[in-house]
Design an enzyme around this catalytic site. Structure first.
Site, short mmCIF file in Angstrom:
data_model
loop_
_atom_site.label_atom_id
_atom_site.label_comp_id
_atom_site.label_asym_id
_atom_site.label_seq_id
_atom_site.Cartn_x
_atom_site.Cartn_y
_atom_site.Cartn_z
N HIS A 1 0.84 -1.20 0.00
CA HIS A 1 0.00 0.00 0.00
C HIS A 1 0.87 1.25 0.00
O HIS A 1 2.06 1.19 0.31
CB HIS A 1 -0.91 0.04 1.24
CG HIS A 1 -2.10 -0.85 1.15
ND1 HIS A 1 -2.05 -2.19 1.47
CD2 HIS A 1 -3.38 -0.60 0.75
CE1 HIS A 1 -3.24 -2.71 1.28
NE2 HIS A 1 -4.07 -1.77 0.84
N LYS B 1 -0.39 4.76 4.65
CA LYS B 1 -1.23 3.79 5.38
C LYS B 1 -0.65 3.54 6.78
O LYS B 1 0.55 3.37 6.93
CB LYS B 1 -1.32 2.48 4.60
CG LYS B 1 -2.28 1.50 5.24
CD LYS B 1 -2.76 0.45 4.28
CE LYS B 1 -3.70 -0.55 4.94
NZ LYS B 1 -4.93 0.09 5.42
P1 NAD Z 1 -7.74 9.54 5.30
O1 NAD Z 1 -6.83 9.80 6.47
O2 NAD Z 1 -7.44 10.19 3.99
O3 NAD Z 1 -9.24 9.94 5.69
C1 NAD Z 1 -9.82 9.76 6.95
C2 NAD Z 1 -10.64 11.01 7.22
O4 NAD Z 1 -11.46 10.80 8.37
C3 NAD Z 1 -9.76 12.26 7.51
O5 NAD Z 1 -10.16 13.32 6.66
C4 NAD Z 1 -10.09 12.58 8.96
O6 NAD Z 1 -10.05 13.97 9.25
C5 NAD Z 1 -11.51 12.03 9.06
N1 NAD Z 1 -11.96 11.84 10.44
C6 NAD Z 1 -11.37 11.12 11.42
N2 NAD Z 1 -12.10 11.21 12.55
C7 NAD Z 1 -13.19 11.97 12.25
C8 NAD Z 1 -14.31 12.42 12.97
N3 NAD Z 1 -14.46 12.10 14.27
N4 NAD Z 1 -15.24 13.16 12.36
C9 NAD Z 1 -15.11 13.49 11.05
N5 NAD Z 1 -14.04 13.11 10.29
C10 NAD Z 1 -13.10 12.36 10.90
O7 NAD Z 1 -7.79 7.95 5.16
P2 NAD Z 1 -8.38 7.08 3.94
O8 NAD Z 1 -7.27 6.65 3.04
O9 NAD Z 1 -9.57 7.74 3.37
O10 NAD Z 1 -8.81 5.76 4.73
C11 NAD Z 1 -9.71 5.82 5.82
C12 NAD Z 1 -9.94 4.41 6.36
O11 NAD Z 1 -10.55 3.59 5.36
C13 NAD Z 1 -8.64 3.67 6.75
O12 NAD Z 1 -8.93 2.89 7.90
C14 NAD Z 1 -8.36 2.79 5.56
O13 NAD Z 1 -7.59 1.65 5.87
C15 NAD Z 1 -9.77 2.40 5.18
N6 NAD Z 1 -9.98 1.93 3.80
C16 NAD Z 1 -10.84 0.91 3.65
C17 NAD Z 1 -11.16 0.46 2.39
C18 NAD Z 1 -12.22 -0.60 2.24
O14 NAD Z 1 -12.57 -0.99 1.11
N7 NAD Z 1 -12.82 -1.07 3.34
C19 NAD Z 1 -10.57 1.04 1.27
C20 NAD Z 1 -9.68 2.10 1.45
C21 NAD Z 1 -9.39 2.56 2.74
#
Ligand code: NAD
Length: 271
Positions: free
Chosen positions: A160, A164
């Site tokens: 990744h 990450k």
């Molecule tokens: P990122 O850091 O770009 O985004 C996360 C966002 O959540 C940030 O903007 C942060 O400010 C916000 N956030 C955190 N706490 C918050 C709150 N209390 N209120 C409002 N906003 C809040 O990360 P990302 O790359 O978008 O990934 C996010 C999560 O999704 C990770 O855990 C990642 O591993 C997971 N993910 C899962 C899949 C899937 O298919 N299940 C795919 C991609 C990423």
């Protein structure tokens, strides 16, 4: 019927992709509509039009910071944030009987318990990887593991992007679970999460994990079945976050009208 969708973590990498996908379907077939987008307190994105923020046309929905109002307004909330935030959002999903689509990975026991408790009151749809391809890959891995005996060593390799924060990836662990199910073993007992120094020979029947991090790789997973004289490798490569967003919005639409419970992408896709 148009499912009213809210998105938390709207300024994140996945949040922006989710806003784009929801607005695309809202315009294309009306199967859903965007009713709210939550960002963190103090975020520079606060108060901005969510459509513009996501790189498209204005949509008339400004980002906000009130999760209680969002979970009350929406039929379904999609959550790709942090484990701690997801645990708190699950409580609101239960209170509002709101569909909660959880993509966040790296959840600890407290968050697992919160999702479990919420699933008695609302449909909770959770997957470490919401893409169609990985959902199918899990089914294939389980079948191959069930067919081959432990003369074939199972190793899971993932890569990744450099941002990450959890390892191995949630998808790698889900693939490990699929392999363990196929073999009829407990992943916690069988898994080898890292190797360093004089490790000795590989324990028979173990399921190994290797993690690579770098650049802007969206996500790559290979499950290796290595036997004497032959090797099977099953690989999935994600070229864009849109595949996760597409799956998550599909899950939100599917979840509306389902009974309370804990669901996965295999349920959503009818596999
Ligand atoms: P990122 O850091 O770009 O985004 C996360 C966002 O959540 C940030 O903007 C942060 O400010 C916000 N956030 C955190 N706490 C918050 C709150 N209390 N209120 C409002 N906003 C809040 O990360 P990302 O790359 O978008 O990934 C996010 C999560 O999704 C990770 O855990 C990642 O591993 C997971 N993910 C899962 C899949 C899937 O298919 N299940 C795919 C991609 C990423």
């Amino acid at each position: 019927m148009s499912v009213r969708i809210g998105i938390v973590g709207g300024a994140g990498r996945m949040g922006l992709a989710l806003v784009r996908r929801t607005l695309e379907l809202q315009r294309r077939d009306g199967s859903c509509s965007l009713v709210g987008v939550l960002v963190r307190d103090g975020s520079p994105a606060l108060g901005r039009d969510a459509g513009l923020l996501a790189g498209g046309d204005p949509c008339g929905v400004a980002t906000s910071t009130d999760p209680v109002a969002l979970f009350a307004d929406a039929d379904a909330v999609i959550d790709f944030t942090t484990p701690e935030a997801t645990g708190r959002f699950a409580v609101l999903a239960a209170q509002g009987k709101t569909v909660h689509v959880v993509g966040t990975t790296g959840l600890g026991p407290a968050e697992e318990r919160a999702l479990d408790a919420a699933s008695h009151h609302a449909p909770i749809i959770r997957a470490a990887n919401m893409s169609l391809g990985v959902t199918l890959l899990q089914a294939l891995v389980e079948k191959v593991a069930a067919t081959l005996d432990d003369g074939f060593d199972i190793e899971i390799v993932e890569m990744h992007h450099r941002h990450k924060v959890d390892a191995p990836s949630g998808t790698a662990l889900a693939l490990g679970e699929a392999a363990a199910r196929g073999r009829g073993v407990d992943l916690a007992a069988a898994s080898v999460r890292s190797r360093d120094g004089h490790t000795g020979p590989r324990p028979a029947g173990s399921i190994g994990f290797a993690t690579l991090r770098g650049g802007d790789v969206v996500g790559e997973h290979t499950v290796v079945f290595a036997g004497a004289g032959e090797r099977i490798e099953l690989t999935h490569k994600s070229a864009s976050r849109d595949i996760f967003a597409n799956g998550a919005v599909r899950a939100a639409i599917w979840g509306h009208g389902q009974r309370p419970g804990l669901y996965g992408m295999a349920d959503v896709l009818g596999l």
